[in-house]
Structures are given as C-alpha cells and as structure tokens.
Design a protein around this motif. Structure first.
Motif, PDB file in Angstrom:
ATOM      1  N   PRO A 217       0.769  -1.275  -0.070  1.00  0.00           N
ATOM      2  CA  PRO A 217       0.285   0.496   0.108  1.00  0.00           C
ATOM      3  C   PRO A 217       0.664   0.870   0.201  1.00  0.00           C
ATOM      4  CG  PRO A 217      -0.229  -1.920   1.745  1.00  0.00           C
ATOM      5  CD  PRO A 217       0.970  -2.045   1.316  1.00  0.00           C
ATOM      6  N   ILE A 218       1.988   1.301   0.452  1.00  0.00           N
ATOM      7  CA  ILE A 218       2.909   2.403   0.413  1.00  0.00           C
ATOM      8  C   ILE A 218       3.567   2.666  -0.691  1.00  0.00           C
ATOM      9  CG2 ILE A 218       5.088   2.861   1.703  1.00  0.00           C
ATOM     10  CD1 ILE A 218       2.663   4.067   3.613  1.00  0.00           C
ATOM     11  N   ILE A 221       0.349   4.470  -2.788  1.00  0.00           N
ATOM     12  CA  ILE A 221       0.221   6.044  -1.932  1.00  0.00           C
ATOM     13  C   ILE A 221       1.006   6.305  -2.512  1.00  0.00           C
ATOM     14  CG2 ILE A 221       1.487   5.997  -0.008  1.00  0.00           C
ATOM     15  CD1 ILE A 221      -2.208   7.420  -0.896  1.00  0.00           C
ATOM     16  N   LEU A 225       1.648   9.226  -5.964  1.00  0.00           N
ATOM     17  CA  LEU A 225       1.416  11.452  -4.898  1.00  0.00           C
ATOM     18  C   LEU A 225       2.500  11.033  -6.919  1.00  0.00           C
ATOM     19  CD1 LEU A 225       2.630  10.427  -1.399  1.00  0.00           C
ATOM     20  CD2 LEU A 225       0.384  12.382  -2.857  1.00  0.00           C
ATOM     21  N   LEU A 236       4.282  18.093  -4.067  1.00  0.00           N
ATOM     22  CA  LEU A 236       4.250  17.330  -2.281  1.00  0.00           C
ATOM     23  C   LEU A 236       6.237  17.543  -2.139  1.00  0.00           C
ATOM     24  CD1 LEU A 236       1.627  15.657  -1.160  1.00  0.00           C
ATOM     25  CD2 LEU A 236       2.831  18.000  -0.354  1.00  0.00           C
ATOM     26  N   PHE A 237       6.929  17.212  -3.486  1.00  0.00           N
ATOM     27  CA  PHE A 237       8.259  17.137  -3.775  1.00  0.00           C
ATOM     28  C   PHE A 237       8.834  17.190  -4.635  1.00  0.00           C
ATOM     29  CE2 PHE A 237       5.717  12.241  -3.604  1.00  0.00           C
ATOM     30  CZ  PHE A 237       5.726  12.538  -2.222  1.00  0.00           C
ATOM     31  N   ASP A 244       9.422  18.421  -0.380  1.00  0.00           N
ATOM     32  CA  ASP A 244      10.699  17.826  -0.092  1.00  0.00           C
ATOM     33  C   ASP A 244      10.762  16.237  -0.869  1.00  0.00           C
ATOM     34  OD1 ASP A 244      13.181  16.246   0.795  1.00  0.00           O
ATOM     35  OD2 ASP A 244      13.089  16.974   3.150  1.00  0.00           O
ATOM     36  N   MET A 247      11.451  12.864   1.017  1.00  0.00           N
ATOM     37  CA  MET A 247      10.396  12.084   1.315  1.00  0.00           C
ATOM     38  C   MET A 247       9.690  11.103   0.315  1.00  0.00           C
ATOM     39  SD  MET A 247       9.712  13.077   4.891  1.00  0.00           S
ATOM     40  CE  MET A 247       8.682  12.154   4.431  1.00  0.00           C
ATOM     41  N   LEU A 251       9.509   7.688   0.994  1.00  0.00           N
ATOM     42  CA  LEU A 251       8.590   5.926   0.963  1.00  0.00           C
ATOM     43  C   LEU A 251       8.447   5.590  -0.435  1.00  0.00           C
ATOM     44  CD1 LEU A 251       5.549   9.111   0.777  1.00  0.00           C
ATOM     45  CD2 LEU A 251       6.010   7.655   2.071  1.00  0.00           C
ATOM     46  N   ILE A 254      10.512   2.582   1.584  1.00  0.00           N
ATOM     47  CA  ILE A 254       9.598   2.241   2.455  1.00  0.00           C
ATOM     48  C   ILE A 254       9.182   0.375   2.095  1.00  0.00           C
ATOM     49  CG2 ILE A 254       8.221   2.370   3.844  1.00  0.00           C
ATOM     50  CD1 ILE A 254       8.002   4.740   4.902  1.00  0.00           C
TER      51      ILE A 254
ATOM     52  N   THR B  22      -4.515  -2.961   4.560  1.00  0.00           N
ATOM     53  CA  THR B  22      -3.944  -2.412   3.503  1.00  0.00           C
ATOM     54  C   THR B  22      -4.546  -1.139   3.412  1.00  0.00           C
ATOM     55  OG1 THR B  22      -5.196  -2.985   1.512  1.00  0.00           O
ATOM     56  CG2 THR B  22      -3.906  -4.212   2.523  1.00  0.00           C
ATOM     57  N   ILE B  25      -2.645   0.994   5.773  1.00  0.00           N
ATOM     58  CA  ILE B  25      -1.191   1.713   5.587  1.00  0.00           C
ATOM     59  C   ILE B  25      -1.475   2.815   4.261  1.00  0.00           C
ATOM     60  CG2 ILE B  25       0.615   1.118   4.567  1.00  0.00           C
ATOM     61  CD1 ILE B  25      -0.332  -1.497   5.789  1.00  0.00           C
ATOM     62  N   LEU B  26      -2.355   2.492   3.760  1.00  0.00           N
ATOM     63  CA  LEU B  26      -2.676   4.072   2.343  1.00  0.00           C
ATOM     64  C   LEU B  26      -2.072   4.768   2.141  1.00  0.00           C
ATOM     65  CD1 LEU B  26      -2.565   3.709  -0.774  1.00  0.00           C
ATOM     66  CD2 LEU B  26      -5.133   3.407  -0.789  1.00  0.00           C
ATOM     67  N   LEU B  33       3.299  11.671   5.509  1.00  0.00           N
ATOM     68  CA  LEU B  33       3.324  13.230   5.115  1.00  0.00           C
ATOM     69  C   LEU B  33       3.397  14.446   5.789  1.00  0.00           C
ATOM     70  CD1 LEU B  33       3.494  12.942   1.095  1.00  0.00           C
ATOM     71  CD2 LEU B  33       5.438  12.358   2.251  1.00  0.00           C
ATOM     72  N   TYR B  37       6.235  17.758   7.416  1.00  0.00           N
ATOM     73  CA  TYR B  37       6.026  18.503   6.747  1.00  0.00           C
ATOM     74  C   TYR B  37       5.193  19.951   8.057  1.00  0.00           C
ATOM     75  CZ  TYR B  37       6.582  16.928   2.120  1.00  0.00           C
ATOM     76  OH  TYR B  37       7.552  16.724   1.435  1.00  0.00           O
ATOM     77  N   ARG B  40       7.713  20.602   9.871  1.00  0.00           N
ATOM     78  CA  ARG B  40       8.758  21.487   9.560  1.00  0.00           C
ATOM     79  C   ARG B  40       7.830  23.007   8.999  1.00  0.00           C
ATOM     80  NH1 ARG B  40      11.559  19.441   4.012  1.00  0.00           N
ATOM     81  NH2 ARG B  40      11.959  17.419   5.840  1.00  0.00           N
ATOM     82  N   VAL B 132       1.452  23.218   0.677  1.00  0.00           N
ATOM     83  CA  VAL B 132       1.569  22.071   1.189  1.00  0.00           C
ATOM     84  C   VAL B 132       0.941  21.643   1.415  1.00  0.00           C
ATOM     85  CG1 VAL B 132       3.157  20.015   2.393  1.00  0.00           C
ATOM     86  CG2 VAL B 132       4.528  22.151   1.129  1.00  0.00           C
ATOM     87  N   LEU B 139      -5.332  16.184  -1.397  1.00  0.00           N
ATOM     88  CA  LEU B 139      -4.714  14.394  -1.676  1.00  0.00           C
ATOM     89  C   LEU B 139      -5.604  13.696  -0.795  1.00  0.00           C
ATOM     90  CD1 LEU B 139      -1.137  15.147  -2.699  1.00  0.00           C
ATOM     91  CD2 LEU B 139      -3.079  14.324  -3.829  1.00  0.00           C
TER      92      LEU B 139
END
Ligand code: HEM
Ligand SMILES: [Cu+2]
Lengths: 540, 200
Positions: A217-218, A221, A225, A236-237, A244, A247, A251, A254, B22, B25-26, B33, B37, B40, B132, B139
């Motif tokens: 699932p990671i 996503i 993205l 976002l990146f 960043d 990041m 992801l 991971i 799942t 986790i998604l 994030l 952020y 930050r 951001v 999203l």
C-alpha cells in the motif's frame, strides 16, 4: 486452435473437467491453472527483460555510442528494471509456484478465494498491458529509472504517468495475492497440518504474503503521489514549492526494500524444499528457518534508509539504518548455515534442481555480503550509484531469486505436466548460466569499485576491457537461459512420463498423481508426519 | 470448525480485515507526510488551517458517525433476519454517504472559488508551507472522498441484494464486510477531521 494440449493422457487438471479451450484457462479459478497462467506471463516478461538487458550490455560493450544514444539507453534501463521487478520477479514466486504448489502442500483443494485469485492475475495482465502501452504512446517510454525519483519524474516529458499507473495496478494484484495466501494458510490447512508441520516453502510464502499486504500500500500511495505531482502539480516533493524530494525517497524505499523480500523469501523457501530432498536428509533447524523468514520480513521493514546514505539524511539516521541493515543479515545467515548443515553428511545427488539450489547459496551469499558493503555507511559513499550496486542487486535478484526460480521450475513443473526434461542439457544450461552469470556481474562489481557509475550509456576508456568481458559474459548467460527453457519445455511436453514422486520428496504434493487432478486429493488428506520425514515416504 | 460454511465466513472476514489493514497503510503514507511537513512548517500549517470551513467538517463528521451507526444496525438486523429494517438502515447509510459527498462538493467549490487548489496562482505566490498543506488536504480528502463514493455504491448494491433476499440471516458475509469497509471510511475521517479542521 489448441494452444494448450494436455501433456499426459491420464485424467488430471489438464482435462478432467472437460474444459480445455482458451477461455477455460483464462477464466479458470483452479489454483493450478492460474499458477500456470502466471508462470507463462512472468516468463514472457522475463524474456522481454532479458532482451533489454542484453541490449544494455551491447551498448556498454565499447565506449561511446555503440547501438543507442543516451535517451534510448535511459529508456532501456528504465523499462528493463520495471519489467524485471514489477512484472517478473515480484509476481514470479507467489503467482506461479505459490499458486500451483502451496494449496497442495497444505492439503487444500484450492486457495481461500479462488475468484479473487483469478482477479489477481487479470489485474496483473491489465497493469502489464498499461505499462506496455505507456512505452509506445505519449512522448516516449519513461526514462527515470525504475525508482521514478522525483522531481525528475515530474519534469520529464516522457510517458511516466501511464507507466506508474500500470505499476499501481500490478501492486494491487500483489496485495490481493497476499491476502489470499494469508487467509488460505490460516484457514485451509488439512487435518494434522499443524504450523510445525508446514513445509518451509509455505512458511516463506506466509512471511512474503505479510510483506505484500503491509508494504505494497505504501508503494500504492507513492505512485498516486507521482501521478498527482505530474497531473495536478501538487508540489509535495518539489523543493521550489515547499516539498522535499527526500520524502519521496523515504516513501519509495519503505516499500521497495521490503519488496526485495517479496522476491527473495519464497526463493529461499523453494531452496529449502529442494536441498533436503536431494541430500536425502531432513532439513536442519526447521524452527530456525521458519522463524528467520518471519524475522527477515519484520526486521527488513526497518532498513530502507540504506538506499539513501548520500541523499542528505542526518548522520544519526544513517547510523541507525546502517546498524539495522547489519541486523537483517543475521537471519539471512541463519538460513545459509542451516542449508549448509543440511548438506553435511547428506547423500547428495547433483541433479538440475539441486545445482540451482547450490548455486543459489553461493550467489545469494555473494549478493548478501556485498550488500553489507553497501549497508556500511562508510563504504557505501564510495560505491554508491556505481556498477558495484548493479552487480550486487543482480547477484541477489537474479543469482538468488532468479536461479531459485529456475531450480523450482525443474523441481516442480514435472509434477504439473507429468513429464520431465532431459538431464544432460539441463546440466549444460546450468553450467552456461552459472559461468556466464559470474562473468557478467562480477565484472560489473569490479567496474563499480573502480568508479564506473550506473545509468550512463558511455564511460571512460579505462573501463573498456572489463565492460567487454561483462558483455561477452551476458551472451554466455543468455544462451544458457535459452537452452534451459528449450530443454525444459520440450521435456514437459514430450519427455519421459514420471511417477507421483520422482525425487522422493515427503511433502504432500508428491503423494498425489502427476499431473494432479483438479480436486488435488481424492479424500481430504490427514497429515501424520513432518514435511522432511523421508522415512515415511516409502522411498529407498 | 463447524463445517465448511462457517469456515468460509471466517475466511471472508479474515480476508476483509487484511484488506482494511492495507487501506489504513495507504492513508498512513499521507498522514506520514502530514506529520513531517507539520513539523517543518508549523506556522504556515496553522495559518492555512484557519481557512478551513469548520462547519462543513463538523456536519460531515456527524453524518459519517450516524451512517456508521446505521451500518452497524443493518448488520444486527440481518442477523435477526429482519430484512426490512436492514434495508432501511442501509438506505440511511447510502443517503448519508451521498449527503457527505454533496457537502464536500460545496466545500471544495467554495475553496476553489477562493483560488485555493494545487498549483493555483494564489498558492504559488504564497508561502511554500501553505501550498504543501493544501496539496495534502486535497489529496487526503480526495482519496477519502473516493472511498466514500465506493463505499456508498457498495452499500447500495448490498441493500438491493438484501431486498432481493440473496443476502439473509444465514448468508450475510457481504453485508458484514461492506459495513466493515464503511467503518474504515469513518475511522479515517476521524483522523482527518481533527488534523485538518480542529487542531490547527
Ligand atoms: C539477462 C540478463 C540481464 C542482463 C544482461 C542485465 C543487464 C543489466 C544492466 C547492464 C543494467 C545496468 C544499466 C545501467 O545502470 O547502466 C541493469 C540494470 C537493472 N537490472 Fe538487469 N540484467 C539482466 C537480468 C536482470 C534480472 C533477472 C533482474 C531482476 C530480477 C534485473 C533487474 C535490474 C534492475 C532493477 C536494474 C536497474 C535499472 C535502473 O537503473 O533503473 N536484471 N541490468
Ligand atoms: Cu534495501
């Protein structure tokens, strides 16, 4: 058109339902048929990937432009990587042998969700098709590398979005397989098939399935993205808009480090089946092997940062990831020691599956130990993003998982076709592959130590001799693969018929006819002994 | 084990729980994030968070919690073989889902009308942290909204099948699993609501 003729005339899953047309295969919910569908699909993509790999090597045969320019080279290694990772090695073991063998090994008639299983294959095909379409549409095939690092993959004009979407679909397929397998192993074990009697291949698939469920699932996503960055401009990146890029790398890895375990764990499981059978000795350290699969799967989820030592993480993070990487080496080494102890004083017969298993131990050990060179922060800096890395991961993924897959094909496919291959050509193919493999990739590691970077179509003149050697090695390797496949499939269609138990295995698949009937077992089996208890198999 | 039927049901449920893991986790990736952020850009996040419409968020929270209750009641009803009640509860859940999406539509229209959307010229000239924040907002809530849409459609199908009696007291795994899915959609909202509407 009869594309699928039945290999042997005894009633079996090839013919006993009376359905043998194409539709009866691609819409079948029988785990054995789905396993074969996976087998042929992943092999097709392996051949595509191998061709691309061969082209990469030809380009690198001599300095300067040999056959393709820089842009084409970038596309070639990207597609080679994407195909080999997402369309070959990740689905290969669970999809093909997990499906074909696992339900039989636990004494079940099918997986827990047969229709979901078919859906998994269809999603795989859909994702693969989308990836292929992405190569020929838009503004050219992706050129980002299989890692799709941002912000480059946002800015490149090539067809990244579609390819990434295809990978997303393939990932979904992988998740569904994982869910299916965990449920199957929990729910459908035959009477007497306690956890302590599970064949170690099943244990390894079980650990793998958890990684598929928890890590994929990671990736999902992350891929979403990327597409959002490209289509919506979410930034976002993108450092210019507060994002960043680091990041993204977090992801991505991971998922993608644990993905290495999706590739290697079931391969280790297959090896663990082959070694005791061809040493005529029970496996040494059953519990430790089962445990180490779980340990690798869990500890392996905490080491992803070792791909990012030069990306600008804090020193403390580097230290921790480096330490954890060394920790994962322990359960891997436990397995190696157990295999070697199993061999000790065994009566070893060097047939094709065993040769692949033994070479797996060697090649995987080289891959694993060079992995520690990369995992140590200090040495990593010197070889990061060089051909040393390319050599290292081919040792793990090809020399490890790939060789195990070929070993498993020689070990299990005769079961499902009822016929076997010729031994001598199989040995010759193995010799070619083993020699070719080491020439190809050991040269790459040497080049990397000398400082040749990866992902460039050109290099300094001093790297020329070893590159030529590596390319010639790839020709030997590829001819070995071709010989192997021709001999294997010729034998499966036309070779000598085999009995139920050609190798003298003690797991359940060897108790039923070759090829097995659709229902696998006449009566639900009752398990009374362990998977490596060869005294009970009635073999001499 | 009490026969293959029981086993199927247990299997279906285990499979569903794994699937829900799942999904968690998604979304976890997006929350990760958010956490990074937020650390930050704490001030920019706070400024941006004040532009959220608390009313929409609160109403939608009430709607979703109500709908989850109705979904749970549908499961209890079917276990007692009260199909009519089950259909009514499911209808209520579907209505809530649709209501939620309508609200979302008006909320987003208002925000987009104010020039707040990814890559808008307003955000491009503002502070990076704000851009951001809103990217993450669109999203996360977009992905959640998609789940609401899927869940609503799923529950509508289930309602029809209860009506047709293909789902009944001795075969309701699909209803139970759809309700579980709906609870997940609700659960994720329970994290989204404070993080985007309340805390900042
Ligand atoms: C048939 C034999 C193969 C050959 C000749 C081959 C050759 C190569 C070469 C030369 C590169 C490096 C390109 C560069 O960095 O400049 C490469 C990259 C790669 N190969 Fe292979 N390979 C083969 C098989 C495989 C297999 C079996 C796998 C995986 C299971 C694999 C996975 C990869 C991956 C992931 C990359 C990295 C792509 C990237 O940089 O994005 N390869 N291969
Ligand atoms: Cu790694």
């Amino acid at each position: 058109m009869t594309p699928i003729v039945r290999p042997v005339t005894v009633p079996s899953f090839w013919n006993d339902t009376g359905k043998s047309g194409v539709a009866a295969w691609i819409f079948s919910t029988d785990h054995k048929r789905i396993g074969l569908l996976y087998l042929y699909s992943v092999l097709a993509f392996f051949l595509v990937g191998m061709t691309l790999g061969g082209l990469l090597r030809i380009e690198l045969m001599a300095p300067g432009r040999t056959i393709v320019g820089p842009q084409t080279y970038n596309a070639l290694f990207t597609v080679h990587g994407v195909v080999m990772i997402f369309l070959f090695i990740i689905p290969a073991f669970p999809g093909a042998f997990g499906n074909m063998v696992m339900p039989i090994q636990i004494g079940a008639r099918d997986v827990a969700f047969p229709r979901l299983n078919l859906l998994s294959w269809w999603l795989y095909v859909l994702g693969a098709t989308i990836i292929i379409v992405s190569l020929f549409t838009g503004d050219g095939p992706p050129d980002t590398g299989w890692t799709f690092y941002l912000p480059f993959s946002e800015r490149t004009g090539t067809n990244v979005s579609l390819a990434v979407f295809g990978v997303f679909i393939v990932g979904f397929s992988s998740i569904l397989t994982g869910i299916n397998f965990v449920t199957t192993i929990h729910q459908l074990r035959a009477e007497g098939m306690s956890w302590g009697r599970l064949p170690l291949f099943v244990w390894s698939l079980y650990a793998t399935a958890w990684v598929q469920i928890l890590a994929t699932p990671i990736l999902g996503i992350t891929l979403v993205l990327i597409i959002a960055e490209r289509l919506l401009g979410t930034g976002l990146f993108d450092p210019g808009r507060g994002g960043d890029p680091l990041m993204y790398q977090h992801l991505f890895w991971i998922y993608s480090h644990p993905a290495v375990y999706i590739m290697i764990l079931p391969a280790m499981g297959a090896i663990t089946e082959i070694i005791p059978v061809f040493s005529r000795k029970p496996i040494f350290g059953y519990k430790m092997i089962a445990f180490s699969s779980i340990a690798i799967a869990s500890a392996g989820s905490l080491v992803w940062g070792h791909h990012m030592f030069t990306s600008g993480m804090s020193d403390r993070a580097i230290l921790i990831f480096s330490f954890l990487t060394f920790v994962v080496a322990i359960p891997s080494a436990i397995k190696v020691f157990n295999w070697v102890s199993t061999l000790y004083k065994g009566s070893i017969s060097l047939e094709a599956p065993m040769l692949f298993a033994l070479s797996f131990i060697l090649l995987f050990s080289i891959g694993g130990l060079t992995g520690l060179i990369l995992g140590a922060a200090a040495t990593n800096i010197h070889v990061h993003d060089t051909h040393f890395v390319v050599g290292h991961f081919h040792y793990v993924m090809f020399g490890g998982a790939g060789f195990a897959f070929f070993g498993a094909m020689h070990y299990w496919l005769p079961k499902f076709y009822g016929r076997r291959y010729a031994e001598k050509p199989a040995l010759a193919a193995w010799v070619l592959m083993f020699i070719g493999f080491n020439i190809t990739y050991f040269s790459m590691m040497l080049l990397g130590v000398k400082g040749m970077p990866r992902r460039y179509y050109d290099y300094l003149p001093e790297f020329a001799p070893l590159n030529l050697v590596s390319t010639v090695g790839s020709w030997i390797l590829i001819s070995g693969v071709i010989l192997l496949l021709i001999n294997l499939f010729r034998g499966l269609w036309k070779g000598e018929p085999i009995g139920n138990n050609p190798w003298g295995g003690a797991t359940l698949e060897w108790t039923i006819p070759s090829p097995p009937p659709t229902e696998n077992f006449d009566a639900d089996p009752v398990v009374t002994h362990g998977p490596y208890d060869f005294r009970k198999t009635g073999m001499p | 084990m009490t026969g293959p039927h029981h086993q199927d049901h247990a299997g279906a449920k285990l499979g569903m729980w794994l699937f829900l893991a799942t999904e968690v986790i998604l979304f976890g990736g997006l929350f990760l994030l958010y956490a990074v952020y937020l650390a930050r850009y704490p001030h920019e996040f706070a400024t941006a968070g004040r532009e959220m419409h608390l009313v929409f968020g609160t109403v939608n929270t009430v709607i979703l919690i109500t709908s989850s209750l109705l979904a749970a009641m549908a499961v209890t009803a079917i276990q007692r073989d009260e199909s009519k009640t089950a259909v009514r509860c499911l209808g209520g859940t579907v209505f809530c889902g649709a209501f939620f999406l309508c609200n979302k539509y008006f909320e987003w229209s208002a925000e987009i009308g104010h020039g707040i959307y990814p890559n808008s010229s307003r955000l491009a000239t503002g502070s990076p942290g704000e851009s951001v924040f809103f990217s993450l907002y669109y999203l996360t809530l977009g992905l959640h909204g998609l789940h609401v849409l899927i869940g609503t459609a799923l529950l509508a199908v289930v309602a029809v099948r209860v009506q047709q009696r293909t789902i009944h007291a001795s075969n309701y795994a699909l209803l139970e699993n759809s309700a579980l899915y709906w609870h997940l959609v609700d659960l994720i909202w329970i994290f989204i609501f404070p993080l985007y509407y309340l805390l900042l």
